[in-house]
Design a protein around this motif. Sequence first.
Motif, PDB file in Angstrom:
ATOM      1  N   LEU A  34      -8.609 -30.317  23.360  1.00  0.00           N
ATOM      2  CA  LEU A  34      -9.837 -30.234  24.157  1.00  0.00           C
ATOM      3  C   LEU A  34     -11.066 -30.371  23.266  1.00  0.00           C
ATOM      4  CD1 LEU A  34      -8.914 -27.233  26.494  1.00  0.00           C
ATOM      5  CD2 LEU A  34      -8.997 -29.674  27.112  1.00  0.00           C
ATOM      6  N   TYR A  35     -11.035 -29.692  22.141  1.00  0.00           N
ATOM      7  CA  TYR A  35     -12.180 -29.740  21.225  1.00  0.00           C
ATOM      8  C   TYR A  35     -12.296 -31.105  20.547  1.00  0.00           C
ATOM      9  CZ  TYR A  35     -12.889 -24.830  22.060  1.00  0.00           C
ATOM     10  OH  TYR A  35     -13.153 -23.617  22.667  1.00  0.00           O
ATOM     11  N   LEU A  36     -11.151 -31.740  20.295  1.00  0.00           N
ATOM     12  CA  LEU A  36     -11.175 -33.101  19.747  1.00  0.00           C
ATOM     13  C   LEU A  36     -11.846 -34.045  20.737  1.00  0.00           C
ATOM     14  CD1 LEU A  36     -10.218 -35.265  17.635  1.00  0.00           C
ATOM     15  CD2 LEU A  36      -8.208 -35.525  19.109  1.00  0.00           C
ATOM     16  N   PHE A  37     -11.456 -33.977  22.004  1.00  0.00           N
ATOM     17  CA  PHE A  37     -12.056 -34.850  23.018  1.00  0.00           C
ATOM     18  C   PHE A  37     -13.562 -34.590  23.144  1.00  0.00           C
ATOM     19  CE2 PHE A  37      -7.876 -35.397  25.601  1.00  0.00           C
ATOM     20  CZ  PHE A  37      -7.406 -36.291  24.659  1.00  0.00           C
ATOM     21  N   ALA A  38     -13.950 -33.320  23.146  1.00  0.00           N
ATOM     22  CA  ALA A  38     -15.381 -32.989  23.238  1.00  0.00           C
ATOM     23  C   ALA A  38     -16.133 -33.554  22.040  1.00  0.00           C
ATOM     24  CB  ALA A  38     -15.568 -31.479  23.333  1.00  0.00           C
ATOM     25  N   SER A  39     -15.563 -33.408  20.855  1.00  0.00           N
ATOM     26  CA  SER A  39     -16.254 -33.919  19.659  1.00  0.00           C
ATOM     27  C   SER A  39     -16.407 -35.432  19.735  1.00  0.00           C
ATOM     28  CB  SER A  39     -15.506 -33.517  18.385  1.00  0.00           C
ATOM     29  OG  SER A  39     -14.304 -34.253  18.234  1.00  0.00           O
ATOM     30  N   HIS A  40     -15.406 -36.107  20.274  1.00  0.00           N
ATOM     31  CA  HIS A  40     -15.481 -37.565  20.402  1.00  0.00           C
ATOM     32  C   HIS A  40     -16.621 -37.978  21.336  1.00  0.00           C
ATOM     33  CE1 HIS A  40     -14.248 -41.720  20.575  1.00  0.00           C
ATOM     34  NE2 HIS A  40     -14.140 -41.636  21.892  1.00  0.00           N
ATOM     35  N   SER A  50     -23.254 -31.187  17.621  1.00  0.00           N
ATOM     36  CA  SER A  50     -22.255 -30.703  18.581  1.00  0.00           C
ATOM     37  C   SER A  50     -20.885 -31.302  18.293  1.00  0.00           C
ATOM     38  CB  SER A  50     -22.682 -31.049  20.013  1.00  0.00           C
ATOM     39  OG  SER A  50     -23.857 -30.341  20.356  1.00  0.00           O
ATOM     40  N   ALA A  51     -20.852 -32.565  17.881  1.00  0.00           N
ATOM     41  CA  ALA A  51     -19.576 -33.205  17.534  1.00  0.00           C
ATOM     42  C   ALA A  51     -18.911 -32.452  16.389  1.00  0.00           C
ATOM     43  CB  ALA A  51     -19.809 -34.663  17.158  1.00  0.00           C
ATOM     44  N   GLU A  52     -19.682 -32.117  15.370  1.00  0.00           N
ATOM     45  CA  GLU A  52     -19.114 -31.392  14.230  1.00  0.00           C
ATOM     46  C   GLU A  52     -18.681 -29.982  14.620  1.00  0.00           C
ATOM     47  OE1 GLU A  52     -20.079 -31.820  10.221  1.00  0.00           O
ATOM     48  OE2 GLU A  52     -21.458 -33.479  10.599  1.00  0.00           O
ATOM     49  N   PHE A  53     -19.454 -29.314  15.462  1.00  0.00           N
ATOM     50  CA  PHE A  53     -19.062 -27.982  15.922  1.00  0.00           C
ATOM     51  C   PHE A  53     -17.687 -28.039  16.584  1.00  0.00           C
ATOM     52  CE2 PHE A  53     -18.597 -25.022  19.434  1.00  0.00           C
ATOM     53  CZ  PHE A  53     -18.716 -23.807  18.776  1.00  0.00           C
ATOM     54  N   HIS A  54     -17.503 -28.987  17.497  1.00  0.00           N
ATOM     55  CA  HIS A  54     -16.253 -29.068  18.247  1.00  0.00           C
ATOM     56  C   HIS A  54     -15.084 -29.532  17.379  1.00  0.00           C
ATOM     57  CE1 HIS A  54     -18.989 -28.593  21.636  1.00  0.00           C
ATOM     58  NE2 HIS A  54     -17.930 -28.160  22.280  1.00  0.00           N
ATOM     59  N   ILE A  55     -15.316 -30.462  16.463  1.00  0.00           N
ATOM     60  CA  ILE A  55     -14.212 -30.908  15.614  1.00  0.00           C
ATOM     61  C   ILE A  55     -13.812 -29.797  14.649  1.00  0.00           C
ATOM     62  CG2 ILE A  55     -15.402 -32.021  13.665  1.00  0.00           C
ATOM     63  CD1 ILE A  55     -12.388 -33.408  15.613  1.00  0.00           C
ATOM     64  N   GLN A  60     -10.007 -25.516  13.192  1.00  0.00           N
ATOM     65  CA  GLN A  60      -9.789 -24.072  13.066  1.00  0.00           C
ATOM     66  C   GLN A  60      -8.560 -23.657  13.866  1.00  0.00           C
ATOM     67  OE1 GLN A  60     -13.005 -21.788  14.710  1.00  0.00           O
ATOM     68  NE2 GLN A  60     -12.148 -19.830  14.068  1.00  0.00           N
ATOM     69  N   LEU A  61      -8.375 -24.254  15.032  1.00  0.00           N
ATOM     70  CA  LEU A  61      -7.226 -23.926  15.877  1.00  0.00           C
ATOM     71  C   LEU A  61      -5.923 -24.479  15.317  1.00  0.00           C
ATOM     72  CD1 LEU A  61      -8.862 -24.541  19.353  1.00  0.00           C
ATOM     73  CD2 LEU A  61      -8.007 -22.344  18.487  1.00  0.00           C
ATOM     74  N   ASN A  62      -5.999 -25.634  14.642  1.00  0.00           N
ATOM     75  CA  ASN A  62      -4.778 -26.252  14.113  1.00  0.00           C
ATOM     76  C   ASN A  62      -5.127 -27.057  12.860  1.00  0.00           C
ATOM     77  OD1 ASN A  62      -2.450 -27.649  13.549  1.00  0.00           O
ATOM     78  ND2 ASN A  62      -2.119 -28.382  15.634  1.00  0.00           N
ATOM     79  N   GLN A  63      -4.884 -26.466  11.713  1.00  0.00           N
ATOM     80  CA  GLN A  63      -5.204 -27.122  10.443  1.00  0.00           C
ATOM     81  C   GLN A  63      -4.244 -28.267  10.120  1.00  0.00           C
ATOM     82  OE1 GLN A  63      -5.314 -23.979   7.548  1.00  0.00           O
ATOM     83  NE2 GLN A  63      -7.285 -23.215   8.280  1.00  0.00           N
ATOM     84  N   SER A  64      -3.197 -28.422  10.897  1.00  0.00           N
ATOM     85  CA  SER A  64      -2.249 -29.513  10.694  1.00  0.00           C
ATOM     86  C   SER A  64      -2.435 -30.635  11.712  1.00  0.00           C
ATOM     87  CB  SER A  64      -0.815 -28.988  10.801  1.00  0.00           C
ATOM     88  OG  SER A  64      -0.568 -28.064   9.777  1.00  0.00           O
ATOM     89  N   TYR A  65      -3.579 -30.661  12.355  1.00  0.00           N
ATOM     90  CA  TYR A  65      -3.847 -31.648  13.404  1.00  0.00           C
ATOM     91  C   TYR A  65      -4.552 -32.851  12.773  1.00  0.00           C
ATOM     92  CZ  TYR A  65      -5.235 -33.314  18.064  1.00  0.00           C
ATOM     93  OH  TYR A  65      -5.402 -34.055  19.207  1.00  0.00           O
ATOM     94  N   ALA A  66      -3.764 -33.846  12.393  1.00  0.00           N
ATOM     95  CA  ALA A  66      -4.293 -35.004  11.669  1.00  0.00           C
ATOM     96  C   ALA A  66      -5.331 -35.774  12.471  1.00  0.00           C
ATOM     97  CB  ALA A  66      -3.152 -35.926  11.255  1.00  0.00           C
ATOM     98  N   ARG A  67      -5.181 -35.825  13.789  1.00  0.00           N
ATOM     99  CA  ARG A  67      -6.181 -36.522  14.610  1.00  0.00           C
ATOM    100  C   ARG A  67      -7.562 -35.893  14.443  1.00  0.00           C
ATOM    101  NH1 ARG A  67      -3.414 -37.738  20.494  1.00  0.00           N
ATOM    102  NH2 ARG A  67      -2.020 -39.407  19.777  1.00  0.00           N
ATOM    103  N   ALA A  68      -7.603 -34.596  14.259  1.00  0.00           N
ATOM    104  CA  ALA A  68      -8.891 -33.924  14.074  1.00  0.00           C
ATOM    105  C   ALA A  68      -9.521 -34.305  12.730  1.00  0.00           C
ATOM    106  CB  ALA A  68      -8.738 -32.415  14.188  1.00  0.00           C
ATOM    107  N   TYR A  69      -8.683 -34.486  11.700  1.00  0.00           N
ATOM    108  CA  TYR A  69      -9.223 -34.938  10.417  1.00  0.00           C
ATOM    109  C   TYR A  69      -9.813 -36.343  10.548  1.00  0.00           C
ATOM    110  CZ  TYR A  69      -7.146 -30.897   8.141  1.00  0.00           C
ATOM    111  OH  TYR A  69      -6.835 -29.613   7.771  1.00  0.00           O
ATOM    112  N   ILE A  70      -9.141 -37.186  11.318  1.00  0.00           N
ATOM    113  CA  ILE A  70      -9.682 -38.527  11.551  1.00  0.00           C
ATOM    114  C   ILE A  70     -10.959 -38.438  12.376  1.00  0.00           C
ATOM    115  CG2 ILE A  70      -9.259 -40.718  12.756  1.00  0.00           C
ATOM    116  CD1 ILE A  70      -6.324 -40.454  11.792  1.00  0.00           C
ATOM    117  N   GLY A  71     -10.973 -37.563  13.374  1.00  0.00           N
ATOM    118  CA  GLY A  71     -12.191 -37.355  14.162  1.00  0.00           C
ATOM    119  C   GLY A  71     -13.354 -36.890  13.303  1.00  0.00           C
TER     120      GLY A  71
END
Length: 135
Positions: A34-40, A50-55, A60-71
């Motif tokens: 949800l936060y990835l989509f909001a940041s996008h 706001s994008a950086e806050f959400h990403i 923070q919720l999942n440090q192993s979420y590679a899509r978030a690192y790309i985001g």
Amino acid sequence: MHLEAENNEEALRSINSAIQHSERHGTFEGKEVLYLFASHIYDLIGDYKSAEFHINKSLQLNQSYARAYIGKANILFNQRNINEALLYYQQASQVNEQPDVAYISENSTLGIANSYNYLYQVSEHYDKKDFYVMA
């Protein structure tokens, strides 16, 4: 659906509503999406704070979420913080056990290539042939 129709305002309203409703359920698997989509969406409209806050919340919720690192890297790239973006693209490529359908390797490699291409295009300080070695 709203993003496909390029209705960023409605997409933002929908995702923020989903985030608000998700808070009633505490932490659960997949909440970081949800936060990835909001940041996008915030990134698309140029609201980088706001994008950086959400990403950051997604990471923070999942440090192993590679899509978030790309985001995160994409947000930094769009702000022309290319060197920092490169670090996040590289970090995404090093996260283990990502689903094949996420195309993490492809997306991180593309981000790295685009970053070096951008640096090459704006470079005045280096002999441009040096960028072929760095890439």
